[in-house]
Design a protein around this motif. Structure first.
Motif, PDB file in Angstrom:
ATOM      1  N   ILE A 173      -5.989  -1.137   8.628  1.00 29.66           N
ATOM      2  CA  ILE A 173      -5.688   0.195   8.100  1.00 29.66           C
ATOM      3  C   ILE A 173      -4.783   0.959   9.064  1.00 29.66           C
ATOM      4  O   ILE A 173      -3.832   1.631   8.648  1.00 29.66           O
ATOM      5  CB  ILE A 173      -6.996   0.972   7.821  1.00 29.66           C
ATOM      6  N   ALA A 174      -5.052   0.832  10.366  1.00 30.79           N
ATOM      7  CA  ALA A 174      -4.219   1.516  11.360  1.00 30.79           C
ATOM      8  C   ALA A 174      -2.784   1.002  11.323  1.00 30.79           C
ATOM      9  O   ALA A 174      -1.831   1.782  11.418  1.00 30.79           O
ATOM     10  CB  ALA A 174      -4.821   1.331  12.754  1.00 30.79           C
ATOM     11  N   VAL A 175      -2.613  -0.302  11.178  1.00 30.31           N
ATOM     12  CA  VAL A 175      -1.258  -0.867  11.155  1.00 30.31           C
ATOM     13  C   VAL A 175      -0.540  -0.495   9.866  1.00 30.31           C
ATOM     14  O   VAL A 175       0.636  -0.117   9.879  1.00 30.31           O
ATOM     15  CB  VAL A 175      -1.312  -2.406  11.328  1.00 30.31           C
ATOM     16  N   LEU A 176      -1.232  -0.583   8.741  1.00 33.84           N
ATOM     17  CA  LEU A 176      -0.585  -0.320   7.447  1.00 33.84           C
ATOM     18  C   LEU A 176      -0.292   1.156   7.197  1.00 33.84           C
ATOM     19  O   LEU A 176       0.440   1.494   6.266  1.00 33.84           O
ATOM     20  CB  LEU A 176      -1.434  -0.885   6.316  1.00 33.84           C
ATOM     21  N   THR A 177      -0.842   2.038   8.023  1.00 30.02           N
ATOM     22  CA  THR A 177      -0.521   3.463   7.894  1.00 30.02           C
ATOM     23  C   THR A 177       0.400   3.945   9.010  1.00 30.02           C
ATOM     24  O   THR A 177       0.759   5.121   9.043  1.00 30.02           O
ATOM     25  CB  THR A 177      -1.806   4.312   7.901  1.00 30.02           C
ATOM     26  N   ASP A 178       0.820   3.055   9.903  1.00 28.42           N
ATOM     27  CA  ASP A 178       1.705   3.412  11.006  1.00 28.42           C
ATOM     28  C   ASP A 178       3.143   3.534  10.486  1.00 28.42           C
ATOM     29  O   ASP A 178       3.693   2.580   9.926  1.00 28.42           O
ATOM     30  CB  ASP A 178       1.627   2.346  12.096  1.00 28.42           C
ATOM     31  N   THR A 222       5.983   3.618  12.042  1.00 26.91           N
ATOM     32  CA  THR A 222       6.927   2.724  12.721  1.00 26.91           C
ATOM     33  C   THR A 222       6.871   1.330  12.108  1.00 26.91           C
ATOM     34  O   THR A 222       7.906   0.708  11.848  1.00 26.91           O
ATOM     35  CB  THR A 222       6.603   2.650  14.232  1.00 26.91           C
ATOM     36  N   PHE A 223       5.668   0.835  11.868  1.00 27.28           N
ATOM     37  CA  PHE A 223       5.509  -0.480  11.246  1.00 27.28           C
ATOM     38  C   PHE A 223       6.102  -0.475   9.839  1.00 27.28           C
ATOM     39  O   PHE A 223       6.804  -1.414   9.459  1.00 27.28           O
ATOM     40  CB  PHE A 223       4.035  -0.876  11.198  1.00 27.28           C
ATOM     41  N   LEU A 224       5.814   0.560   9.071  1.00 30.60           N
ATOM     42  CA  LEU A 224       6.329   0.627   7.708  1.00 30.60           C
ATOM     43  C   LEU A 224       7.854   0.722   7.683  1.00 30.60           C
ATOM     44  O   LEU A 224       8.507   0.139   6.815  1.00 30.60           O
ATOM     45  CB  LEU A 224       5.704   1.804   6.960  1.00 30.60           C
ATOM     46  N   GLY A 225       8.434   1.441   8.653  1.00 29.15           N
ATOM     47  CA  GLY A 225       9.892   1.504   8.744  1.00 29.15           C
ATOM     48  C   GLY A 225      10.494   0.139   9.060  1.00 29.15           C
ATOM     49  O   GLY A 225      11.501  -0.259   8.475  1.00 29.15           O
ATOM     50  N   GLY A 226       9.877  -0.576   9.991  1.00 26.38           N
ATOM     51  CA  GLY A 226      10.356  -1.920  10.329  1.00 26.38           C
ATOM     52  C   GLY A 226      10.200  -2.883   9.167  1.00 26.38           C
ATOM     53  O   GLY A 226      11.078  -3.712   8.901  1.00 26.38           O
ATOM     54  N   LEU A 227       9.080  -2.776   8.454  1.00 24.39           N
ATOM     55  CA  LEU A 227       8.851  -3.627   7.293  1.00 24.39           C
ATOM     56  C   LEU A 227       9.884  -3.337   6.207  1.00 24.39           C
ATOM     57  O   LEU A 227      10.409  -4.256   5.577  1.00 24.39           O
ATOM     58  CB  LEU A 227       7.432  -3.405   6.760  1.00 24.39           C
ATOM     59  N   GLY A 228      10.199  -2.062   6.014  1.00 28.99           N
ATOM     60  CA  GLY A 228      11.225  -1.698   5.037  1.00 28.99           C
ATOM     61  C   GLY A 228      12.587  -2.255   5.407  1.00 28.99           C
ATOM     62  O   GLY A 228      13.334  -2.708   4.540  1.00 28.99           O
ATOM     63  N   THR A 229      12.913  -2.237   6.695  1.00 28.23           N
ATOM     64  CA  THR A 229      14.191  -2.792   7.144  1.00 28.23           C
ATOM     65  C   THR A 229      14.260  -4.289   6.877  1.00 28.23           C
ATOM     66  O   THR A 229      15.283  -4.792   6.402  1.00 28.23           O
ATOM     67  CB  THR A 229      14.376  -2.520   8.651  1.00 28.23           C
TER      68      THR A 229
END
Length: 168
Positions: free
Chosen positions: A91-96, A98-105
């Motif tokens: 949950i912490a990773v999937l709401t971060d 920075t992680f979501l921005g990198g995943l989108g890229t």
């Protein structure tokens, strides 16, 4: 009309196997099939042993350990305890953000770059195969750059461009 060569495994044409010959022929086919399956099993055993030991066990261990957390009581001077965290880490990773921005890229890169690369390679292959291109040796040697890399990238960056503009 009969078969001139008669063996225990063959019968005259048109006559079905019957009696003890039929049982031995079927048994021979079953034992041959069993030998083939045994040989296939022996040949596939090293693959499955390596798959389980090198891939499946480490992945299962990582997934298991991801549900636990090391906590230190008090101000961090006490002994470390391993406690069950459940999906808290996920949950912490999937709401971060920075992680979501990198995943989108990464997703955008895959959605744009991979189709462009495949369509471009197909177009170039069809062009070279069609006979329209007169100098086949020139363009084919220029098309070996498989990853986007700037001309200023150092040779140690893994860029394998052989385009004349990028060769130093």
């Amino acid at each position: 009309m009969s078969n001139p060569i008669s063996t225990p495994m063959s019968t005259p044409v048109g006559k079905p196997l019957a009696g003890p010959t039929a049982r031995s022929a079927r048994g021979g086919r079953k034992s041959a099939r069993r030998r083939e399956l045994g040989a296939a099993g022996v040949l596939m055993t090293p693959f499955f042993v390596l798959l389980v030991t090198v891939f499946l066990i480490p992945v299962a261990t990582a997934v298991w350990l991801s549900f636990f957390s090391d906590d230190q009581p008090g101000l961090g001077f006490g002994p470390e305890r391993t406690v069950f965290a459940g999906p808290r880490s996920y949950i912490a990773v999937l709401t971060d953000p920075t992680f979501l921005g990198g995943l989108g890229t990464v997703v955008l890169y895959c959605v744009v770059y991979i189709p462009v690369l495949v369509i471009g390679a197909l177009a170039l292959a069809l062009l070279l195969d069609s006979g329209v291109a007169r100098l086949r040796s020139g363009p084919s040697s220029d098309c070996s750059c498989r990853t986007p890399c700037p001309a200023s990238s150092p040779p140690s960056s893994g860029c394998i461009c052989t385009h004349p503009a990028s060769v130093r």
